[in-house]
Design a protein around this motif. Structure first.
Motif, mmCIF file in Angstrom:
data_model
loop_
_atom_site.group_PDB
_atom_site.id
_atom_site.type_symbol
_atom_site.label_atom_id
_atom_site.label_comp_id
_atom_site.label_asym_id
_atom_site.label_seq_id
_atom_site.Cartn_x
_atom_site.Cartn_y
_atom_site.Cartn_z
ATOM 1 N N VAL A 8 0.851 -1.169 0.000
ATOM 2 C CA VAL A 8 0.000 0.000 0.000
ATOM 3 C C VAL A 8 0.887 1.218 0.000
ATOM 4 O O VAL A 8 2.017 1.188 0.451
ATOM 5 N N ARG A 18 2.688 7.518 -5.282
ATOM 6 C CA ARG A 18 3.050 6.526 -6.274
ATOM 7 C C ARG A 18 3.422 7.221 -7.580
ATOM 8 O O ARG A 18 2.985 8.342 -7.847
ATOM 9 N N ARG A 21 0.909 9.198 -9.740
ATOM 10 C CA ARG A 21 0.439 10.487 -9.265
ATOM 11 C C ARG A 21 1.411 11.583 -9.670
ATOM 12 O O ARG A 21 1.024 12.668 -10.047
ATOM 13 N N ALA A 167 -9.099 6.615 -7.411
ATOM 14 C CA ALA A 167 -7.688 6.544 -7.012
ATOM 15 C C ALA A 167 -7.407 5.262 -6.246
ATOM 16 O O ALA A 167 -6.358 4.644 -6.407
ATOM 17 N N ALA A 168 -8.360 4.835 -5.409
ATOM 18 C CA ALA A 168 -8.177 3.596 -4.661
ATOM 19 C C ALA A 168 -8.094 2.403 -5.614
ATOM 20 O O ALA A 168 -7.278 1.505 -5.446
ATOM 21 N N GLU A 170 -7.208 2.579 -8.803
ATOM 22 C CA GLU A 170 -5.969 2.719 -9.565
ATOM 23 C C GLU A 170 -4.767 2.243 -8.754
ATOM 24 O O GLU A 170 -3.799 1.706 -9.307
ATOM 25 N N GLU A 171 -4.823 2.436 -7.437
ATOM 26 C CA GLU A 171 -3.736 1.953 -6.584
ATOM 27 C C GLU A 171 -3.636 0.428 -6.669
ATOM 28 O O GLU A 171 -2.548 -0.143 -6.791
ATOM 29 N N TYR A 174 -2.258 -0.496 -10.010
ATOM 30 C CA TYR A 174 -0.816 -0.232 -10.095
ATOM 31 C C TYR A 174 -0.019 -1.405 -9.546
ATOM 32 O O TYR A 174 0.936 -1.884 -10.167
ATOM 33 N N TRP A 175 -0.422 -1.903 -8.376
ATOM 34 C CA TRP A 175 0.326 -3.007 -7.768
ATOM 35 C C TRP A 175 0.055 -4.327 -8.470
ATOM 36 O O TRP A 175 0.920 -5.204 -8.524
#
Length: 249
Positions: A8, A18, A21, A167-168, A170-171, A174-175
């Motif tokens: 996270v 990250r 962003r 955004a949550a 997308e996070e 991303y991972w």
């Protein structure tokens, strides 16, 4: 295997912004400079032109509409009313023949903020980020079919200026993309939702586990799906599950 292996925040869960962003901010600055330059050029062009004639002040009268005003949406058709109700009702139902998952977290279908933050590798960092994102509530369900375990979460945020279910999601995307041997497909019916199959399994305690997941959002709700199995998971399995879940939101 549960979702506690998910990082996270930023690089290796340090809480730094990250990379996406930072890239977004650079693009925003470039666009802003382009708008300013275009505005200045347009002003110079307009200032060199002869002034045109103004339109007449009188305008034709507009006819009033007739008939009664449209009826307000019913609670069943008003999405915001439905999403402000029992969020657990928006979750997919357990398939016929499936049994409850012993790995499912939460209490009576709800996942508290500390419990949700605890599913990350850096719970304290995750907790602070979720508070800043104005976490509202999370509903969860899960089941087992043979050796396959499935968990679905709907995480809702408050609709404020800095709230971002997108955004949550997308996070998570991303991972998911950072994992080696990963393939992805769009989730049908969503703008940027993605489903993933991780072809490279992990081995713990002598057990080989394959993983698939999906991340998407609609309005103030982010959707997360996690599937684990001892054999490879077909891409259609997670993609179709994500599609059916998003159709309920």
């Amino acid at each position: 295997m549960d979702v506690s292996e998910r990082p996270v925040g930023g690089s290796e869960g340090t809480g730094e912004p990250r990379p996406r962003r930072r890239t977004a901010r650079l693009l925003t600055c470039a666009v802003a400079l382009g708008v300013i330059a275009g505005t200045c050029a347009g002003y110079l062009v307009q200032s060199a032109r002869e002034p045109g004639a103004l339109p007449p002040l009188s305008q034709p009268a507009l006819a009033r509409s007739r008939g009664a005003a449209p009826e307000p949406l019913s609670a069943a058709r008003d999405r915001q009313v439905r999403m402000d109700g029992d969020l657990r009702r928006m979750l997919l139902r357990k398939p016929a023949g499936a049994r409850d998952s012993a790995d499912a977290t939460g209490e009576d279908g709800w996942l508290s903020l500390p419990a949700y933050a605890g599913s990350f590798t850096k719970p304290k960092v995750a907790f602070d980020l979720l508070v800043r994102a104005q976490f509202r509530r999370a509903a969860t369900t899960g089941w087992r079919q043979g050796q396959r375990s499935t968990e679905i979460r709907l995480v809702q945020y408050r609709q404020e200026e800095d709230t971002s279910a997108a955004a949550a999601s997308e996070e998570g995307q991303y991972w998911a993309e950072k994992k080696p041997g990963t393939r992805s497909w769009p989730v049908p019916g969503t703008g940027d939702g993605l489903s993933y199959v991780h072809d490279r399994p992990t081995t713990q305690y002598g057990v080989t586990v394959y993983e698939a997941e999906a991340q998407a959002w609609r309005g103030d709700v982010a959707m997360e799906i996690w599937i684990y199995d001892t054999k490879p998971i077909p891409a259609t399995t997670v993609r179709d599950l994500a599609k059916r879940q998003m159709e309920r939101l």
